[in-house]
Design a protein around this motif. Structure first.
Motif, PDB file in Angstrom:
ATOM      1  N   GLU A 122       1.590   4.956  -6.955  1.00 54.82           N
ATOM      2  CA  GLU A 122       1.050   3.601  -7.079  1.00 54.82           C
ATOM      3  C   GLU A 122       1.875   2.602  -6.266  1.00 54.82           C
ATOM      4  O   GLU A 122       3.103   2.585  -6.349  1.00 54.82           O
ATOM      5  CB  GLU A 122       1.081   3.196  -8.558  1.00 54.82           C
ATOM      6  N   THR A 178       0.834  -1.192   0.000  1.00 52.08           N
ATOM      7  CA  THR A 178       0.000   0.000   0.000  1.00 52.08           C
ATOM      8  C   THR A 178       0.875   1.250   0.000  1.00 52.08           C
ATOM      9  O   THR A 178       2.058   1.182   0.360  1.00 52.08           O
ATOM     10  CB  THR A 178      -0.935   0.024   1.227  1.00 52.08           C
ATOM     11  N   GLU A 179       0.289   2.393  -0.382  1.00 50.97           N
ATOM     12  CA  GLU A 179       1.025   3.656  -0.408  1.00 50.97           C
ATOM     13  C   GLU A 179       0.170   4.790   0.137  1.00 50.97           C
ATOM     14  O   GLU A 179       0.034   5.837  -0.487  1.00 50.97           O
ATOM     15  CB  GLU A 179       1.502   3.972  -1.826  1.00 50.97           C
ATOM     16  N   THR A 180      -0.399   4.602   1.293  1.00 52.07           N
ATOM     17  CA  THR A 180      -1.265   5.625   1.868  1.00 52.07           C
ATOM     18  C   THR A 180      -0.495   6.896   2.228  1.00 52.07           C
ATOM     19  O   THR A 180      -1.070   7.984   2.265  1.00 52.07           O
ATOM     20  CB  THR A 180      -1.962   5.087   3.128  1.00 52.07           C
ATOM     21  N   GLN A 181       0.816   6.770   2.481  1.00 48.80           N
ATOM     22  CA  GLN A 181       1.601   7.952   2.871  1.00 48.80           C
ATOM     23  C   GLN A 181       1.963   8.839   1.683  1.00 48.80           C
ATOM     24  O   GLN A 181       2.399   9.971   1.856  1.00 48.80           O
ATOM     25  CB  GLN A 181       2.898   7.539   3.586  1.00 48.80           C
ATOM     26  N   HIS A 182       1.838   8.289   0.467  1.00 51.58           N
ATOM     27  CA  HIS A 182       2.242   9.038  -0.720  1.00 51.58           C
ATOM     28  C   HIS A 182       1.068   9.118  -1.700  1.00 51.58           C
ATOM     29  O   HIS A 182       0.965   8.304  -2.614  1.00 51.58           O
ATOM     30  CB  HIS A 182       3.445   8.367  -1.382  1.00 51.58           C
ATOM     31  N   PRO A 183       0.165  10.083  -1.518  1.00 50.97           N
ATOM     32  CA  PRO A 183      -0.999  10.207  -2.412  1.00 50.97           C
ATOM     33  C   PRO A 183      -0.567  10.352  -3.869  1.00 50.97           C
ATOM     34  O   PRO A 183       0.368  11.087  -4.193  1.00 50.97           O
ATOM     35  CB  PRO A 183      -1.679  11.489  -1.911  1.00 50.97           C
ATOM     36  N   GLY A 184      -1.253   9.618  -4.717  1.00 53.34           N
ATOM     37  CA  GLY A 184      -0.947   9.668  -6.134  1.00 53.34           C
ATOM     38  C   GLY A 184       0.170   8.742  -6.577  1.00 53.34           C
ATOM     39  O   GLY A 184       0.440   8.636  -7.777  1.00 53.34           O
TER      40      GLY A 184
END
Length: 371
Positions: A80, A72-78
């Protein structure tokens, strides 16, 4: 139950600190020349597929899930999530990727003294072992020689240059410049540069990492901070030579197959500092008989067994099974063990994945048996 020559499966319930746990175990005898292990993966580093689907596609008689991964990459919006694994990966002798920095790892905290380049695998001598796979690589230009800081990794060290090959897949390479060596959630670097090399010459440059397939005869170099500054000096048409290999730090014996995770047992002793409190559904592999006998473990995720084991209990269980060394694999919803009934056309998932269905994962340990 006999799965194939040299491969046995059994399940059993055991008492644990947080309640009963159900273990599913494959025992593999590498002394049998008909038996081998290899890495199962979806055909690209940055991709995921279920363990059972990968096993059936490759003709494996059994499999257990592999390494932790960028889920997941919730800390880095946009940005992938790549689905790529944390540690090194080698399949059929092909070196697919190297390890991300320790601070960029997904999964529980590493035990003291362990690092992301740690691997379990089987060498060209057919012996299984734990080791560390370090990346040795360079980028040679007409004016400089740069150290290579990464190979098909979802995270590059700060200030480095990483190489992406056709093994990476089509997912964006932008995640590789996000976070730092000590903080996975740190912002993405704004000082980046990308260079595409084909047949030894620069054919394209860009200010930000791109996406899409890398050609069979291409290498995409991604730099961040000082690595980006070095790549900006390259012009289209300039000669560039990229070399890379993964080297076994302890034995120097090349791996035919290797997967990432972290050690929990060495020379019959649990590693100091293993967590004795946090219990979870887990997968692991143990090594005994001088590297010729393996114990592939996945816990059951059914509600009555979901409390699982602590990592300290996993190490103790592996020791009781006779392992001298043991290695933790990804757990939780990823824990999956599958095996094929003799004569059956496909494998059967033996444990109950804790998410209710199989989770797609980046790789798995496949067991193959002739006859």
């Amino acid at each position: 139950m006999r799965v194939a020559p040299g491969v046995e499966y059994r399940s059993f319930t055991l008492p644990a600190s947080h309640g009963p746990a159900r273990a599913h175990l494959l025992t593999v005898d590498l002394r049998d020349p008909r038996v081998r292990l290899d890495l199962l993966y979806p055909g690209a580093v940055a991709a995921r597929r279920t363990v059972s689907a990968m096993a059936d596609a490759a003709g494996a008689v059994a499999a257990v899930n592999g390494d932790f991964f960028n889920i997941t990459e919730t800390q880095h919006p946009g940005v992938e999530a790549t689905g790529a694994s944390v540690g090194p990966a080698v399949a059929s002798g092909r070196q697919l990727k190297a390890a991300v920095p320790d601070g960029q790892r997904f999964g529980p905290a590493l035990p003291p003294g362990t690092h992301t380049p740690d691997v379990f695998g089987v060498g060209v001598d057919r012996r299984a072992r734990l080791d560390r796979l370090d990346l040795h690589g360079t980028v040679r230009t007409e004016h400089a020689r740069l150290p290579l800081g990464g190979l098909n990794q979802y995270a590059l060290p700060v200030g480095s240059v990483g190489a992406f090959t056709s093994d990476w897949g089509t997912v964006s390479r932008l995640r590789s410049v996000c976070g730092t060596d000590t903080d996975r959630a740190a912002p993405c670097s704004t000082d980046t540069h990308e260079v595409t090399v084909r047949a030894g010459r620069v054919v394209a440059t860009a200010d930000t990492p791109g996406a899409g397939p890398v050609g069979a005869h291409e290498t995409v170099l991604v730099g961040r901070e000082s690595g980006a500054q070095a790549l900006r000096k390259l012009s289209v048409g300039e000669r560039v030579l990229v070399r890379h290999r993964l080297v076994a730090a302890d034995t120097r014996v090349p791996f035919r197959f290797a997967v990432g995770g972290y050690p929990v047992l060495r020379d019959g002793r649990p590693l100091p500092g293993l967590d004795p409190l946090t219990s979870a559904v887990r997968s692991a592999v143990g090594v005994s008989d001088s590297g010729y006998r393996l114990h592939l473990l996945a816990l059951d995720g059914a509600p009555e067994f979901r409390s699982g084991l602590t990592i300290a209990e996993v190490a103790q269980l592996m020791r009781e099974l006779g392992a001298r060394d043991a290695f933790s694999l990804d757990g939780g919803g990823s824990s999956t063990l599958a095996s094929r009934d003799p004569g059956a056309p496909a494998v059967t998932v033996r444990n109950h994945p804790s998410g209710g269905i199989e989770r797609p994962v980046p790789n798995a340990i496949g067991v193959f048996a002739d006859g």
